[in-house]
Design a protein around this motif. Structure first.
Motif, mmCIF file in Angstrom:
data_model
loop_
_atom_site.group_PDB
_atom_site.id
_atom_site.type_symbol
_atom_site.label_atom_id
_atom_site.label_comp_id
_atom_site.label_asym_id
_atom_site.label_seq_id
_atom_site.Cartn_x
_atom_site.Cartn_y
_atom_site.Cartn_z
ATOM 1 N N UNK A 183 0.862 -1.183 0.000
ATOM 2 C CA UNK A 183 0.000 0.000 0.000
ATOM 3 C C UNK A 183 0.894 1.227 0.000
ATOM 4 N N UNK A 184 0.513 2.239 -0.761
ATOM 5 C CA UNK A 184 1.271 3.484 -0.789
ATOM 6 C C UNK A 184 0.318 4.646 -0.570
ATOM 7 N N UNK A 185 0.825 5.674 0.093
ATOM 8 C CA UNK A 185 0.064 6.902 0.271
ATOM 9 C C UNK A 185 1.039 8.062 0.316
ATOM 10 N N UNK A 186 0.960 8.952 -0.659
ATOM 11 C CA UNK A 186 1.814 10.126 -0.667
ATOM 12 C C UNK A 186 1.464 11.049 0.489
ATOM 13 N N UNK A 187 2.489 11.565 1.162
ATOM 14 C CA UNK A 187 2.253 12.444 2.300
ATOM 15 C C UNK A 187 2.033 11.662 3.583
ATOM 16 N N UNK A 188 1.472 12.314 4.596
ATOM 17 C CA UNK A 188 1.285 11.707 5.923
ATOM 18 C C UNK A 188 0.239 10.601 5.851
ATOM 19 N N UNK A 189 0.637 9.375 6.245
ATOM 20 C CA UNK A 189 -0.264 8.249 6.037
ATOM 21 C C UNK A 189 -0.620 7.427 7.249
ATOM 22 N N UNK A 190 -0.202 7.828 8.471
ATOM 23 C CA UNK A 190 -0.484 6.911 9.575
ATOM 24 C C UNK A 190 -1.938 6.944 10.041
ATOM 25 N N UNK A 191 -2.732 7.868 9.518
ATOM 26 C CA UNK A 191 -4.175 7.834 9.807
ATOM 27 C C UNK A 191 -4.879 6.725 9.026
ATOM 28 N N UNK A 192 -4.163 6.098 8.098
ATOM 29 C CA UNK A 192 -4.760 5.070 7.230
ATOM 30 C C UNK A 192 -4.432 3.652 7.675
ATOM 31 N N UNK A 193 -3.859 3.485 8.860
ATOM 32 C CA UNK A 193 -3.421 2.155 9.278
ATOM 33 C C UNK A 193 -4.560 1.137 9.310
ATOM 34 N N UNK A 194 -5.747 1.521 9.754
ATOM 35 C CA UNK A 194 -6.869 0.574 9.766
ATOM 36 C C UNK A 194 -7.177 0.072 8.368
ATOM 37 N N UNK A 195 -7.142 0.976 7.398
ATOM 38 C CA UNK A 195 -7.415 0.595 6.011
ATOM 39 C C UNK A 195 -6.286 -0.270 5.452
ATOM 40 N N UNK A 196 -5.058 0.040 5.835
ATOM 41 C CA UNK A 196 -3.916 -0.758 5.376
ATOM 42 C C UNK A 196 -4.017 -2.176 5.908
ATOM 43 N N UNK A 197 -4.323 -2.312 7.201
ATOM 44 C CA UNK A 197 -4.462 -3.656 7.777
ATOM 45 C C UNK A 197 -5.589 -4.423 7.098
ATOM 46 N N UNK A 198 -6.700 -3.735 6.839
ATOM 47 C CA UNK A 198 -7.843 -4.395 6.212
ATOM 48 C C UNK A 198 -7.530 -4.843 4.787
ATOM 49 N N UNK A 199 -6.607 -4.163 4.128
ATOM 50 C CA UNK A 199 -6.270 -4.507 2.742
ATOM 51 C C UNK A 199 -5.447 -5.791 2.654
ATOM 52 N N UNK A 200 -4.801 -6.175 3.742
ATOM 53 C CA UNK A 200 -4.027 -7.420 3.748
ATOM 54 C C UNK A 200 -2.701 -7.349 3.034
ATOM 55 N N UNK A 201 -2.160 -6.149 2.798
ATOM 56 C CA UNK A 201 -0.891 -6.030 2.078
ATOM 57 C C UNK A 201 0.270 -6.433 2.981
ATOM 58 N N UNK A 202 1.401 -6.680 2.347
ATOM 59 C CA UNK A 202 2.606 -7.072 3.086
ATOM 60 C C UNK A 202 3.359 -5.868 3.649
ATOM 61 N N UNK A 203 3.234 -4.713 3.005
ATOM 62 C CA UNK A 203 4.014 -3.541 3.416
ATOM 63 C C UNK A 203 3.240 -2.263 3.104
ATOM 64 N N UNK A 204 3.639 -1.198 3.787
ATOM 65 C CA UNK A 204 3.012 0.111 3.614
ATOM 66 C C UNK A 204 4.108 1.151 3.509
#
Length: 292
Positions: A183-204
């Motif tokens: 998962x990638x997100x340009x700029x500040x991205x730690x508000x997206x951790x719930x979505x990252x975990x839900x996506x099941x990706x290996x890395x962010x």
């Protein structure tokens, strides 16, 4: 040559203001709609160094990702740094247009450009825009690697492909872990951790990761983290946006001269690594042992 109003109308079609977050400040900040535009400069930050570059190259329009005034102000006096930016722009007949969270959510947007810089394939938005029936707009992107890489190799690729900054790439996780999805997100991205975990990706991969959200993310899952400089994760969008405006200019016969600033405006200018051993290595053996 086109008028400023024609160019900003085209930019608004790429990054509609309706996509911006309610707290954001996007659109044209400075400029006469009837003025002519011949040369355009894209950059991440509307700081004095960038404005001076716009003056130096003879730009008529500066397009930045970050807003100049995100919150209200009562002055544009030239003895304030933002006021000086405004005065320099007005005195030199340079317009300023901002595309921020509307460019984050756009298709293609900031995270598409980041994924392109890393040479990974975009699968879908990380946080889809519920108003987009195509399912292509939204915050962040879920991506696949063409070939699996170790976390170490992925970090090396990010360091090689993104603009160099003092920070470099910080990494959390097993360097030998296999990464297939990202998962990638340009700029500040730690508000997206719930979505990252839900996506099941290996890395962010994102920027501005804070201690507690990053620590909690690591404790809850085996998610690997790559933390790049904020400016570095958003700069690839400048090249994407410039190419989009180039295409529009060619289609309309405008003959615009479009530039991308290479000036590094990341606020961090140096990195000092400690040569001291870790605390555990300096403790007496009895104190350093893990309690049974």
């Amino acid at each position: 040559m086109p008028r400023l109003s024609e160019v900003t109308t085209a930019l608004a079609a790429l990054w509609p203001a309706s996509l911006a977050e309610a707290w954001d400040a996007v659109g044209t900040v400075v400029g006469d709609p009837d003025s002519e535009v011949n040369r355009v400069l894209f950059a991440v930050d509307p700081v004095q160094e960038i404005v001076d570059e716009a003056v130096r190259i003879g730009a008529d329009l500066l397009v930045t990702h970050h807003p100049l005034y995100l919150r209200g102000t009562t002055t544009v006096a030239a003895d304030t740094f933002k006021g000086k930016v405004v005065h320099t722009l007005v005195k030199n007949d340079i317009a300023l247009h901002v595309a921020h969270t509307n460019a984050d959510k756009a298709d293609p947007g900031v995270s598409d450009a980041l994924a392109g810089a890393l040479d990974v394939r975009v699968v879908r938005p990380l946080v889809p825009d519920p108003t987009d029936p195509s399912g292509r707009r939204g915050l962040g992107r879920v991506c696949e690697l063409e070939h699996p890489l170790t976390l170490r190799e992925l970090a090396d690729r990010a360091a090689d492909r993104l603009p160099a900054t003092a920070q470099g790439i910080r990494v959390a996780g097993d360097p030998d872990a296999t990464i297939r999805t990202l998962a990638v997100s340009g700029g500040s991205g730690d508000s997206l951790f719930d979505d990252v975990r839900a996506s099941g990706v290996d890395a962010f991969l994102t920027a501005d990761l804070r201690h507690h959200p990053a620590s909690e993310a690591r404790e809850h899952t085996s998610l690997a983290l790559l933390d790049a400089a904020h400016w570095a994760t958003e700069w690839p969008w400048c090249e994407l946006a410039a190419a989009q405006l180039d295409e529009i200019s060619d289609r309309h016969g405008w003959g615009l001269r479009v530039h991308v600033s290479r000036t590094v405006t990341d606020p961090w200018t140096a990195h000092a690594a400690s040569a001291r051993p870790s605390p555990a290595a300096t403790l007496p053996a009895s104190a350093a042992r893990t309690p049974s």
